[in-house]
Design a protein around this motif. Structure first.
Motif, PDB file in Angstrom:
ATOM      1  N   GLN A 135      38.643  45.522  53.070  1.00  0.00           N
ATOM      2  CA  GLN A 135      39.648  44.948  53.759  1.00  0.00           C
ATOM      3  C   GLN A 135      39.256  44.496  55.281  1.00  0.00           C
ATOM      4  O   GLN A 135      39.468  43.599  55.619  1.00  0.00           O
ATOM      5  N   THR A 187      44.408  35.230  44.676  1.00  0.00           N
ATOM      6  CA  THR A 187      44.824  36.660  44.221  1.00  0.00           C
ATOM      7  C   THR A 187      43.569  37.557  44.675  1.00  0.00           C
ATOM      8  O   THR A 187      44.011  38.471  44.975  1.00  0.00           O
ATOM      9  N   ILE A 188      42.288  36.969  44.550  1.00  0.00           N
ATOM     10  CA  ILE A 188      41.240  38.015  44.960  1.00  0.00           C
ATOM     11  C   ILE A 188      41.326  38.454  46.350  1.00  0.00           C
ATOM     12  O   ILE A 188      41.273  39.726  46.497  1.00  0.00           O
ATOM     13  N   GLN A 210      43.776  37.918  48.413  1.00  0.00           N
ATOM     14  CA  GLN A 210      44.922  38.647  48.947  1.00  0.00           C
ATOM     15  C   GLN A 210      44.987  39.969  48.525  1.00  0.00           C
ATOM     16  O   GLN A 210      45.547  40.787  49.268  1.00  0.00           O
ATOM     17  N   ASN A 211      44.339  40.271  47.342  1.00  0.00           N
ATOM     18  CA  ASN A 211      44.432  41.743  47.087  1.00  0.00           C
ATOM     19  C   ASN A 211      43.461  42.406  47.991  1.00  0.00           C
ATOM     20  O   ASN A 211      43.729  43.660  48.130  1.00  0.00           O
ATOM     21  N   ASN A 263      42.760  41.885  50.931  1.00  0.00           N
ATOM     22  CA  ASN A 263      43.359  41.738  52.264  1.00  0.00           C
ATOM     23  C   ASN A 263      44.501  42.907  52.240  1.00  0.00           C
ATOM     24  O   ASN A 263      44.835  43.526  53.288  1.00  0.00           O
ATOM     25  N   LYS A 264      45.155  43.107  51.231  1.00  0.00           N
ATOM     26  CA  LYS A 264      46.437  44.038  51.108  1.00  0.00           C
ATOM     27  C   LYS A 264      45.845  45.539  50.946  1.00  0.00           C
ATOM     28  O   LYS A 264      46.585  46.480  50.975  1.00  0.00           O
ATOM     29  N   LEU A 317      44.471  46.360  47.975  1.00  0.00           N
ATOM     30  CA  LEU A 317      44.922  46.650  46.420  1.00  0.00           C
ATOM     31  C   LEU A 317      43.414  46.536  45.655  1.00  0.00           C
ATOM     32  O   LEU A 317      43.256  47.336  44.834  1.00  0.00           O
ATOM     33  N   GLN A 318      42.625  45.695  45.996  1.00  0.00           N
ATOM     34  CA  GLN A 318      41.133  45.855  45.740  1.00  0.00           C
ATOM     35  C   GLN A 318      40.113  46.268  46.460  1.00  0.00           C
ATOM     36  O   GLN A 318      40.110  45.597  47.696  1.00  0.00           O
ATOM     37  N   LYS A 319      39.521  47.083  46.030  1.00  0.00           N
ATOM     38  CA  LYS A 319      38.680  47.997  47.185  1.00  0.00           C
ATOM     39  C   LYS A 319      37.221  47.566  47.396  1.00  0.00           C
ATOM     40  O   LYS A 319      36.539  47.768  48.280  1.00  0.00           O
ATOM     41  N   ASP A 369      39.573  39.442  36.748  1.00  0.00           N
ATOM     42  CA  ASP A 369      40.482  38.555  35.912  1.00  0.00           C
ATOM     43  C   ASP A 369      40.083  38.794  34.301  1.00  0.00           C
ATOM     44  O   ASP A 369      38.778  38.796  33.891  1.00  0.00           O
TER      45      ASP A 369
END
Length: 192
Positions: free
Chosen positions: A5, A31-32, A34-35, A37-38, A40-42, A167
């Protein structure tokens, strides 16, 4: 910058853009980005790191794990990463390790292995680093050339069909609606 992030925020600041337009620029699903950035994806998927490297010249090593130089140098290229595959494989699991195990147990170089499977180095790294399931042709060539069971790549210990990380693949979309009987038929057919 220890987290994906944090590294993404640095990259976005450098590019002077936000997640959605950035995803369009590098050609990946929004989505990759954005995730990540949030938070949610490490981690960055390998193909995303490669896309960022291609457009903005950030080092793939730095994008993926925060190590080394921020920008690509002569010593920090995709070709050099392939030479450090054992170090990279320590960061993956399951399918990636099984796939590379077939190569190492048969004393093959990466070049020899990819020639047998009719794939590229990029595809080899994609399977190893992103835990992608080998496609049908790759599985057939694995079985034809090596003493392996294809279900090691497709099924987990409880005989459930493995899902790809990230995905859903076309394979997963097609297979998700199958009955247990249909799954057993596929497994039996692949083991012949």
């Amino acid at each position: 910058m220890k987290t994906a992030q944090d590294r993404l925020k640095f990259i976005l600041d450098f590019a002077g853009t936000t997640p959605k337009p950035f995803a369009e620029i590098i050609g990946v699903k929004a989505t990759i980005i954005q995730n990540i950035n949030k938070g949610l994806q490490k981690t960055f998927p390998y193909h995303t790191a490669k896309a960022i490297n291609k457009i903005f010249n950030f080092s793939i090593d730095w994008i993926m794990d925060g190590e080394g130089e921020i920008f690509t140098t002569a010593e920090n290229t995709l070709e050099r990463r392939t030479l450090k595959i054992d170090i990279l494989l320590a960061k993956t699991n399951d399918i990636g390790k099984r796939f590379d195990f077939v190569r190492t147990i048969n004393n093959l170089s990466i070049e020899e292995f990819i020639k047998i499977l009719e794939i590229t180095k990029e595809r080899y790294l994609e399977i190893c680093l992103e835990n992608k399931i080998p496609n049908t042709k790759e599985l057939i060539l694995l079985k034809a050339n090596f003493n392996i069971k294809i279900d090691d790549f497709l099924f987990d210990e409880s005989n459930e069909i493995k899902k790809m990380i990230g995905d859903k693949s076309e394979f997963n979309r097609q297979i998700s609606n199958l009955t247990p009987t249909q799954r057993a038929i596929i497994k039996k057919t692949l083991n012949k």
